[in-house]
Motif scaffolding. Structure first.
Motif: not given
Length: 69
Positions: A11-37
């Motif tokens: 599990x540790x080796x897999x996490x190290x290979x994946x790097x920072x790919x674990x996050x599915x959500x992107x931080x685009x700086x939008x509020x949920x309402x802006x994202x919906x629009x």
């Protein structure tokens, strides 16, 4: 016991290979309402484009019946 240690190590080796790919959500700086629009506008544009293609007779998006020879 050994099986558990191997699983943890793998599990540790897999996490190290994946790097920072674990996050599915992107931080685009939008509020949920802006994202919906933004998403609603993109869907409307996509539907309009598809309707324009259908009106032009170029509706090759699938779903139609195909005949086998």
């Amino acid at each position: 016991m050994t099986h558990i240690l191997l699983r943890d190590r793998d599990r540790e080796r897999a996490q190290s290979r994946a790097g920072g790919k674990g996050s599915k959500t992107k931080d685009d700086g939008l509020t949920p309402e802006q994202r919906r629009e933004r998403d609603a506008k993109a869907l409307q544009e996509k539907a309009a484009k598809k309707a324009a293609q259908a009106a032009a007779g170029g509706n090759n998006a699938g779903g139609g019946s195909k005949t086998k020879k």
